[in-house]
Design an enzyme around this catalytic site. Structure first.
Site, PDB file in Angstrom:
ATOM      1  N   SER A 267      23.424 -41.146  16.390  1.00 12.05           N
ATOM      2  CA  SER A 267      23.330 -41.316  14.936  1.00 12.05           C
ATOM      3  C   SER A 267      24.715 -41.443  14.323  1.00 12.05           C
ATOM      4  CB  SER A 267      22.631 -40.081  14.366  1.00 12.05           C
ATOM      5  OG  SER A 267      22.807 -40.017  12.976  1.00 12.05           O
TER       6      SER A 267
ATOM      7  N   TYR B 137      21.087 -30.506  13.884  1.00  9.30           N
ATOM      8  CA  TYR B 137      20.517 -31.775  14.385  1.00  9.30           C
ATOM      9  C   TYR B 137      21.637 -32.740  14.753  1.00  9.30           C
ATOM     10  CZ  TYR B 137      19.056 -36.612  14.153  1.00  9.30           C
ATOM     11  OH  TYR B 137      18.911 -37.955  14.431  1.00  9.30           O
TER      12      TYR B 137
ATOM     13  N   LYS C 105      23.463 -34.556  18.580  1.00  8.58           N
ATOM     14  CA  LYS C 105      23.839 -35.930  18.936  1.00  8.58           C
ATOM     15  C   LYS C 105      25.279 -35.962  19.462  1.00  8.58           C
ATOM     16  CE  LYS C 105      19.904 -37.590  17.738  1.00  8.58           C
ATOM     17  NZ  LYS C 105      18.930 -37.894  18.799  1.00  8.58           N
TER      18      LYS C 105
HETATM   19  P1  NAD Z   1      10.245 -39.635  15.645  1.00  7.59           P
HETATM   20  O1  NAD Z   1      10.107 -38.186  15.358  1.00  7.59           O
HETATM   21  O2  NAD Z   1       9.347 -40.583  14.933  1.00  7.59           O
HETATM   22  O3  NAD Z   1      10.075 -39.899  17.209  1.00  7.59           O
HETATM   23  C1  NAD Z   1      10.455 -38.953  18.174  1.00  7.59           C
HETATM   24  C2  NAD Z   1       9.343 -38.850  19.193  1.00  7.59           C
HETATM   25  O4  NAD Z   1       9.735 -37.910  20.191  1.00  7.59           O
HETATM   26  C3  NAD Z   1       8.026 -38.356  18.595  1.00  7.59           C
HETATM   27  O5  NAD Z   1       6.973 -39.197  18.998  1.00  7.59           O
HETATM   28  C4  NAD Z   1       7.866 -36.943  19.171  1.00  7.59           C
HETATM   29  O6  NAD Z   1       6.509 -36.596  19.336  1.00  7.59           O
HETATM   30  C5  NAD Z   1       8.629 -37.062  20.486  1.00  7.59           C
HETATM   31  N1  NAD Z   1       9.174 -35.795  20.991  1.00  7.59           N
HETATM   32  C6  NAD Z   1       9.953 -34.899  20.349  1.00  7.59           C
HETATM   33  N2  NAD Z   1      10.228 -33.854  21.160  1.00  7.59           N
HETATM   34  C7  NAD Z   1       9.631 -34.119  22.351  1.00  7.59           C
HETATM   35  C8  NAD Z   1       9.520 -33.428  23.590  1.00  7.59           C
HETATM   36  N3  NAD Z   1      10.081 -32.225  23.768  1.00  7.59           N
HETATM   37  N4  NAD Z   1       8.827 -33.989  24.587  1.00  7.59           N
HETATM   38  C9  NAD Z   1       8.222 -35.200  24.418  1.00  7.59           C
HETATM   39  N5  NAD Z   1       8.268 -35.900  23.284  1.00  7.59           N
HETATM   40  C10 NAD Z   1       8.965 -35.356  22.250  1.00  7.59           C
HETATM   41  O7  NAD Z   1      11.776 -40.022  15.406  1.00  7.59           O
HETATM   42  P2  NAD Z   1      12.455 -41.455  15.278  1.00  7.59           P
HETATM   43  O8  NAD Z   1      12.808 -41.666  13.868  1.00  7.59           O
HETATM   44  O9  NAD Z   1      11.650 -42.464  16.001  1.00  7.59           O
HETATM   45  O10 NAD Z   1      13.806 -41.175  16.062  1.00  7.59           O
HETATM   46  C11 NAD Z   1      13.950 -41.479  17.434  1.00  7.59           C
HETATM   47  C12 NAD Z   1      15.304 -41.011  17.904  1.00  7.59           C
HETATM   48  O11 NAD Z   1      16.308 -41.624  17.104  1.00  7.59           O
HETATM   49  C13 NAD Z   1      15.538 -39.512  17.770  1.00  7.59           C
HETATM   50  O12 NAD Z   1      16.305 -39.083  18.868  1.00  7.59           O
HETATM   51  C14 NAD Z   1      16.317 -39.397  16.485  1.00  7.59           C
HETATM   52  O13 NAD Z   1      17.101 -38.241  16.469  1.00  7.59           O
HETATM   53  C15 NAD Z   1      17.179 -40.636  16.553  1.00  7.59           C
HETATM   54  N6  NAD Z   1      17.643 -41.093  15.235  1.00  7.59           N
HETATM   55  C16 NAD Z   1      16.738 -41.360  14.251  1.00  7.59           C
HETATM   56  C17 NAD Z   1      17.174 -41.782  13.006  1.00  7.59           C
HETATM   57  C18 NAD Z   1      16.189 -42.060  11.899  1.00  7.59           C
HETATM   58  O14 NAD Z   1      16.603 -42.239  10.761  1.00  7.59           O
HETATM   59  N7  NAD Z   1      14.899 -42.147  12.152  1.00  7.59           N
HETATM   60  C19 NAD Z   1      18.542 -41.940  12.770  1.00  7.59           C
HETATM   61  C20 NAD Z   1      19.453 -41.677  13.809  1.00  7.59           C
HETATM   62  C21 NAD Z   1      18.982 -41.260  15.046  1.00  7.59           C
HETATM   63  C1  UD1 Z   2      19.845 -38.462   6.984  1.00 12.75           C
HETATM   64  C2  UD1 Z   2      20.558 -37.373   7.719  1.00 12.75           C
HETATM   65  C3  UD1 Z   2      21.152 -37.925   8.988  1.00 12.75           C
HETATM   66  C4  UD1 Z   2      20.072 -38.573   9.832  1.00 12.75           C
HETATM   67  C5  UD1 Z   2      19.356 -39.635   9.003  1.00 12.75           C
HETATM   68  C6  UD1 Z   2      18.183 -40.207   9.732  1.00 12.75           C
HETATM   69  C7  UD1 Z   2      21.269 -35.734   6.022  1.00 12.75           C
HETATM   70  C8  UD1 Z   2      22.436 -35.115   5.330  1.00 12.75           C
HETATM   71  N1  UD1 Z   2      21.551 -36.750   6.876  1.00 12.75           N
HETATM   72  O1  UD1 Z   2      20.790 -39.469   6.626  1.00 12.75           O
HETATM   73  O2  UD1 Z   2      21.778 -36.890   9.718  1.00 12.75           O
HETATM   74  O3  UD1 Z   2      20.625 -39.181  10.991  1.00 12.75           O
HETATM   75  O4  UD1 Z   2      18.858 -39.054   7.784  1.00 12.75           O
HETATM   76  O5  UD1 Z   2      17.156 -39.274   9.891  1.00 12.75           O
HETATM   77  O6  UD1 Z   2      20.131 -35.339   5.818  1.00 12.75           O
HETATM   78  N2  UD1 Z   2      18.291 -39.668  -1.190  1.00 12.75           N
HETATM   79  C9  UD1 Z   2      17.905 -39.411  -2.491  1.00 12.75           C
HETATM   80  N3  UD1 Z   2      16.673 -38.849  -2.696  1.00 12.75           N
HETATM   81  C10 UD1 Z   2      15.825 -38.531  -1.668  1.00 12.75           C
HETATM   82  C11 UD1 Z   2      16.237 -38.812  -0.344  1.00 12.75           C
HETATM   83  C12 UD1 Z   2      17.484 -39.372  -0.136  1.00 12.75           C
HETATM   84  O7  UD1 Z   2      18.637 -39.677  -3.432  1.00 12.75           O
HETATM   85  O8  UD1 Z   2      14.731 -37.997  -1.920  1.00 12.75           O
HETATM   86  C13 UD1 Z   2      19.612 -40.291  -0.975  1.00 12.75           C
HETATM   87  C14 UD1 Z   2      20.541 -39.436  -0.120  1.00 12.75           C
HETATM   88  O9  UD1 Z   2      21.293 -38.588  -0.937  1.00 12.75           O
HETATM   89  C15 UD1 Z   2      21.380 -40.509   0.575  1.00 12.75           C
HETATM   90  C16 UD1 Z   2      20.432 -41.712   0.701  1.00 12.75           C
HETATM   91  O10 UD1 Z   2      19.397 -41.474  -0.254  1.00 12.75           O
HETATM   92  O11 UD1 Z   2      22.446 -40.880  -0.229  1.00 12.75           O
HETATM   93  C17 UD1 Z   2      19.827 -41.835   2.078  1.00 12.75           C
HETATM   94  O12 UD1 Z   2      19.262 -40.579   2.423  1.00 12.75           O
HETATM   95  P1  UD1 Z   2      18.402 -40.366   3.758  1.00 12.75           P
HETATM   96  O13 UD1 Z   2      17.378 -41.413   3.873  1.00 12.75           O
HETATM   97  O14 UD1 Z   2      17.963 -38.944   3.774  1.00 12.75           O
HETATM   98  O15 UD1 Z   2      19.462 -40.635   4.912  1.00 12.75           O
HETATM   99  P2  UD1 Z   2      20.895 -39.954   5.168  1.00 12.75           P
HETATM  100  O16 UD1 Z   2      21.106 -38.775   4.303  1.00 12.75           O
HETATM  101  O17 UD1 Z   2      21.911 -41.021   5.126  1.00 12.75           O
END
Ligand code: NAD
Ligand code: UD1
Length: 341
Positions: free
Chosen positions: A127, A152, A156
Site C-alpha cells: 500500500s 495495518y 505492509k
Molecule cells: P478484502 O477484505 O476485500 O479482501 C481480502 C480477502 O482476504 C477477503 O476475501 C478475506 O476474507 C480474505 N482473508 C483475510 N484474512 C484471511 C485469512 N486469514 N485466511 C484466508 N483468507 C483471508 O480486501 P481488498 O480491498 O481486496 O484488499 C486486498 C489486499 O490489498 C489486502 O492485502 C489489502 O491490505 C491490500 N490493499 C488494499 C487497499 C484497498 O484500498 N482496498 C489498498 C492498499 C492495499
Molecule cells: C485509507 C488508509 C490507507 C489504506 C487505504 C485503503 C487511513 C488513514 N488510510 O487511505 O492506509 O491503504 O485506505 O484501504 O485510513 N474521506 C472523507 N470522508 C470519508 C472517508 C474519506 O473525507 O468518509 C477522505 C479522507 O480524509 C481522504 C480521502 O477521502 O482524504 C480518501 O480516504 P480513504 O478512501 O479512506 O483512503 P485513504 O485515507 O487515502
C-alpha cells in the site's frame, strides 16, 4: 495446459477482480479464502462474468497445517498472489494484535507452504501507506518508506522487509510487491464490486451509500489542507486497471523478466483528486446531489498522495486506461445493483 495461479483472498474486492483478469488471460485460478471479509456468492459472480468457476478452498491461512495441505494439493501452481489480509485502518488501531496476527500468520504460512512445494513466484498486496507523509510528489518507488501511522500500514511495511530477507535466503525465489494507491470502482458489468462490512471507512463506498440513502451524510475530513480547495488529494485507481497490473506482474515473474529478486511498483494513475473534486464528479455523473458536510481532519490522514507511474509503465508495461468518471460510474452501477440483491 493452463498455468495455475494460487490467489489468496481471491473472494475479496481486489482479489475477485484480479481472478477475472487471470481467467480472461487463460490462467487456471485456485482461490484460498476464509470468507472473513467476503462472500461465497463472489464465485457465482466470477462465473457469470467469465463463464469459468475458479477452484475454491475455504481455508484460514492462519492455520499452518491446512495451508500446507492446500499448497500440497496445488503444488503445480506457478505463482501465488497474496491478497489475504485484514485492511480496516481504524480497527487495526483498536486491535493491533488481531491485525498483526492475521496479516503475518497468513503471510508466513503462505510463504512457508509455497517454498516447501517449490512454488517460486510471489506477488504481494502492499500500500502507498508505507510512504507516510511524503516529502516529494509524485511519489516514486525511491521515496523514503516511513513507519505507517496504523498497525495495518505497519504490516505492509514489515511484510516488504520480510520479503527482502526471504528472496535473499532462497535462490530462485522471486517476488513483486505492488503498492496500491486508492483502489475504487467496480467491474464494468455491474456484477462485481466492493462489499464493505458495516459502515465504510473509505471515501467511495461512503459516497455511494450516502447517495443510495443507506447513510445520512458524508463527512468530508478537513478543508484546511494546503491544496487547491483545502481538501486532501489522493490518487484513485480503477480496480480493473489494478487487477490488470497483477496479470502483468505474474507474467513478468513467470517469464523471469525481473531485474531484482524483489521488485516494488507503485500502482496509481499519477493523477490526484481532492475529496471535493470526487464529490463534484459524482454529482455530475449520477445527477444526484450528495449530502455532505465539512468536518475536522481525520487522525492519520496526509494532505496529498499521488504516484509516479513511470516504473510500472517501463518495467511492467502497464498503464491505466480508466479515469475518474469510469471509477465513479461503475461504483454507482454496483451500488444500485446491490439494491436488487
Ligand atoms: P478484502 O477484505 O476485500 O479482501 C481480502 C480477502 O482476504 C477477503 O476475501 C478475506 O476474507 C480474505 N482473508 C483475510 N484474512 C484471511 C485469512 N486469514 N485466511 C484466508 N483468507 C483471508 O480486501 P481488498 O480491498 O481486496 O484488499 C486486498 C489486499 O490489498 C489486502 O492485502 C489489502 O491490505 C491490500 N490493499 C488494499 C487497499 C484497498 O484500498 N482496498 C489498498 C492498499 C492495499
Ligand atoms: C485509507 C488508509 C490507507 C489504506 C487505504 C485503503 C487511513 C488513514 N488510510 O487511505 O492506509 O491503504 O485506505 O484501504 O485510513 N474521506 C472523507 N470522508 C470519508 C472517508 C474519506 O473525507 O468518509 C477522505 C479522507 O480524509 C481522504 C480521502 O477521502 O482524504 C480518501 O480516504 P480513504 O478512501 O479512506 O483512503 P485513504 O485515507 O487515502
Amino acid at each position: 495446459m493452463k498455468q495455475k495461479i494460487i490467489v489468496t483472498g481471491g473472494c475479496g474486492y481486489i482479489g475477485s477482480h484480479t481472478v477475472i483478469e487471470l481467467i480472461t488471460h487463460q490462467f487456471e485460478v485456485v482461490i484460498l479464502d476464509d470468507l472473513s471479509n467476503s462472500n461465497i456468492k463472489t464465485l457465482d459472480r466470477i462465473e457469470k462474468i467469465t463463464g469459468v468457476r475458479p477452484i475454491f478452498e475455504e481455508i484460514d491461512l492462519k492455520d499452518t497445517e491446512k495451508t500446507k495441505a492446500a499448497f500440497s494439493k496445488h503444488a503445480d501452481a506457478v505463482a501465488v498472489i497474496h491478497f489475504a489480509a485484514y485492511k480496516a485502518v481504524a480497527e487495526s488501531v483498536q486491535n493491533p494484535v488481531m491485525y498483526y496476527k492475521n496479516n503475518f500468520f497468513s503471510l508466513l504460512n503462505t510463504l512457508e507452504a509455497q517454498l516447501q512445494e517449490g512454488i517460486h513466484n510471489f506477488i504481494f498486496s502492499s500500500s502507498a501507506t508505507v510512504y507516510g507523509n511524503p516529502k516529494t510528489l509524485p511519489i516514486t518507488e525511491e521515496n523514503e518508506v516511513q513507519r505507517p501511522f496504523s498497525p495495518y500500514g505497519n504490516t505492509k511495511k514489515i511484510a516488504e522487509e520480510i520479503l527482502e530477507d526471504i528472496v535473499k535466503a532462497n535462490t530462485g525465489f522471486s517476488s513483486i510487491s505492488l503498492r496500491y494507491f486508492n483502489p475504487i470502482g467496480a467491474h464494468t458489468s455491474g456484477d462485481l464490486g466492493e462489499l464493505p462490512n458495516g459502515i465504510p471507512n473509505n471515501l467511495m463506498p461512503y459516497i455511494t451509500q450516502t447517495a443510495a440513502g443507506i447513510r445520512k451524510e458524508l463527512q468530508v475530513f478537513g478543508d484546511d489542507y494546503d491544496t487547491k480547495d483545502g481538501t486532501a488529494i489522493r490518487d484513485y485507481i480503477h480496480v480493473v486497471d489494478l487487477a490488470d497490473a497483477h496479470v502483468k506482474a505474474v507474467k513478468r515473474l513467470i517469464h523471469k523478466e525481473q531485474e531484482q529478486a524483489l521488485e516494488i511498483f507503485n500502482l496509481g494513475t499519477g493523477n490526484g483528486y481532492t475529496v471535493l473534486e470526487v464529490i463534484q464528479s459524482f454529482e455530475k455523473i449520477t445527477e444526484k446531489p450528495l449530502n455532505y458536510r465539512i468536518v475536522g481532519r481525520r487522525a492519520g490522514d496526509v494532505p496529498a498522495l499521488y504516484a509516479s507511474t513511470k516504473m510500472a509503465k517501463e518495467k511492467l508495461g502497464w498503464e491505466t486506461t480508466l479515469g475518474i468518471d469510469d471509477m465513479i460510474s461503475t461504483s454507482w452501477k454496483w451500488e444500485e445493483n446491490l439494491k436488487n440483491e
